[in-house]
Design a protein around this motif. Sequence first.
Motif, mmCIF file in Angstrom:
data_model
loop_
_atom_site.group_PDB
_atom_site.id
_atom_site.type_symbol
_atom_site.label_atom_id
_atom_site.label_comp_id
_atom_site.label_asym_id
_atom_site.label_seq_id
_atom_site.Cartn_x
_atom_site.Cartn_y
_atom_site.Cartn_z
ATOM 1 N N HIS A 212 0.833 -1.196 0.000
ATOM 2 C CA HIS A 212 0.000 0.000 0.000
ATOM 3 C C HIS A 212 0.871 1.250 0.000
ATOM 4 O O HIS A 212 1.983 1.242 0.531
ATOM 5 C CB HIS A 212 -0.939 0.024 1.215
ATOM 6 C CG HIS A 212 -2.007 -1.016 1.165
ATOM 7 N ND1 HIS A 212 -1.773 -2.342 1.464
ATOM 8 C CD2 HIS A 212 -3.328 -0.922 0.829
ATOM 9 C CE1 HIS A 212 -2.892 -3.027 1.334
ATOM 10 N NE2 HIS A 212 -3.844 -2.200 0.947
ATOM 11 N N ASP A 213 0.345 2.318 -0.578
ATOM 12 C CA ASP A 213 1.059 3.579 -0.660
ATOM 13 C C ASP A 213 0.992 4.302 0.677
ATOM 14 O O ASP A 213 -0.072 4.341 1.322
ATOM 15 C CB ASP A 213 0.442 4.463 -1.752
ATOM 16 C CG ASP A 213 1.176 5.783 -1.902
ATOM 17 O OD1 ASP A 213 2.302 5.778 -2.428
ATOM 18 O OD2 ASP A 213 0.622 6.811 -1.462
ATOM 19 N N THR A 216 -1.471 7.796 0.253
ATOM 20 C CA THR A 216 -2.899 7.657 -0.007
ATOM 21 C C THR A 216 -3.543 6.488 0.731
ATOM 22 O O THR A 216 -4.749 6.464 0.935
ATOM 23 C CB THR A 216 -3.141 7.464 -1.510
ATOM 24 O OG1 THR A 216 -2.543 6.211 -1.928
ATOM 25 C CG2 THR A 216 -2.514 8.598 -2.309
ATOM 26 N N PRO A 219 -3.784 0.597 -2.534
ATOM 27 C CA PRO A 219 -2.847 -0.423 -3.010
ATOM 28 C C PRO A 219 -1.840 0.176 -3.992
ATOM 29 O O PRO A 219 -2.192 0.995 -4.846
ATOM 30 C CB PRO A 219 -3.758 -1.443 -3.690
ATOM 31 C CG PRO A 219 -5.075 -1.284 -3.007
ATOM 32 C CD PRO A 219 -5.198 0.170 -2.696
ATOM 33 N N ASN A 220 -0.580 -0.258 -3.880
ATOM 34 C CA ASN A 220 0.475 0.309 -4.717
ATOM 35 C C ASN A 220 0.746 -0.556 -5.938
ATOM 36 O O ASN A 220 -0.001 -1.491 -6.255
ATOM 37 C CB ASN A 220 1.752 0.502 -3.884
ATOM 38 C CG ASN A 220 2.234 -0.808 -3.269
ATOM 39 O OD1 ASN A 220 1.803 -1.894 -3.648
ATOM 40 N ND2 ASN A 220 3.145 -0.705 -2.314
ATOM 41 N N ARG A 221 1.853 -0.248 -6.642
ATOM 42 C CA ARG A 221 2.176 -0.957 -7.880
ATOM 43 C C ARG A 221 2.423 -2.454 -7.622
ATOM 44 O O ARG A 221 2.003 -3.301 -8.426
ATOM 45 C CB ARG A 221 3.415 -0.330 -8.528
ATOM 46 C CG ARG A 221 3.800 -0.962 -9.871
ATOM 47 C CD ARG A 221 5.108 -0.367 -10.384
ATOM 48 N NE ARG A 221 4.957 1.051 -10.612
ATOM 49 C CZ ARG A 221 4.521 1.572 -11.764
ATOM 50 N NH1 ARG A 221 4.188 0.780 -12.772
ATOM 51 N NH2 ARG A 221 4.424 2.888 -11.911
ATOM 52 N N TYR A 223 1.109 -4.365 -5.329
ATOM 53 C CA TYR A 223 -0.196 -5.026 -5.143
ATOM 54 C C TYR A 223 -0.919 -5.149 -6.478
ATOM 55 O O TYR A 223 -1.544 -6.177 -6.765
ATOM 56 C CB TYR A 223 -1.032 -4.210 -4.160
ATOM 57 C CG TYR A 223 -2.384 -4.820 -3.841
ATOM 58 C CD1 TYR A 223 -2.532 -5.713 -2.797
ATOM 59 C CD2 TYR A 223 -3.517 -4.487 -4.593
ATOM 60 C CE1 TYR A 223 -3.762 -6.272 -2.503
ATOM 61 C CE2 TYR A 223 -4.749 -5.043 -4.308
ATOM 62 C CZ TYR A 223 -4.867 -5.933 -3.270
ATOM 63 O OH TYR A 223 -6.090 -6.481 -2.983
ATOM 64 N N ASP A 263 1.051 16.025 -1.496
ATOM 65 C CA ASP A 263 0.594 14.826 -0.791
ATOM 66 C C ASP A 263 -0.845 14.976 -0.309
ATOM 67 O O ASP A 263 -1.632 14.025 -0.348
ATOM 68 C CB ASP A 263 1.516 14.531 0.395
ATOM 69 C CG ASP A 263 2.908 14.094 -0.036
ATOM 70 O OD1 ASP A 263 3.065 13.728 -1.217
ATOM 71 O OD2 ASP A 263 3.822 14.115 0.808
#
Length: 278
Positions: A212-213, A216, A219-221, A223, A263
């Motif tokens: 996860h990022d 934010t 889910p990230n890249r 995932y 952000d």
Amino acid sequence: MRFEEEELVGQTASSLLSAAPLVLVVVAAVVVLLRVLGGGVQGPVPVLALVSASVVVVLVLRLFVVLMETGRMRRLVDLGERQLHDLAESTGDVVLVCDYDGVVREIGEGVETTYGYRPEDLVGGRIFDYIHPEDVPAIQVAMRAMSLDEEPAEGAGTCMVACRVRASDGTWRPTESVATRRVRGEELLLVTTRDVSDQEALRNQVAHLTFHDGVTGLPNRAYFEERTREVLARPCAGAAAVVFLDLDGFTAVNDSVGHASGDYLLGQAARRLRAAVR
């Protein structure tokens, strides 16, 4: 401490009762020897009586020495168990002794610190009443396998299990336990249990941060790639689609008002995405 004193008194009484027949045999042999030496018996019988009585005395003394040695070894074993118990308690583990039906015979005071139960309230109860119902069948199978194994191979006398234990506040705590069979030569299990809630929380946190990022919470890249492989491996993978979104002018926001504002903008966009999709 009181329990250990009572146990020591019981062992002493048991040793005296075991030695009582030997003492009677020695007394009888001494009486025969005195009678023979006093000339109360005539003929060849005195010689035989003297030899027999001597043999009996030697054997009895030998048995007495063996009995004392056995008692000493038993005390050493009990001392080793108490030291193991104290060591486990000092590390925060909960130590208990139960039978193969899960009935608690003894339990250490650490259970009150770790799970909030008083030891006297648990003795006589079953450990399965405090284990998550989904974990009970696997533990019962492991305990049954240990009870049926008459001649365990090296290392087969222990079993490691993981389960969830209900604390007094109603929460389920993940635990890791090691069970050792045939405690004190009896059909009992010595179980050492450790609460791994902190380790489990740390593993979950690491897994979350991995997929996860941090800004934010989405889910990230990594995932996305993992889920994509799973979806494409399904028979209906032809119905899958990917939507790519771009925030126009985002670079200008970072350059003009700073990365903190950028952000914040990403966080607001992520909340709107959560509200729009599953």
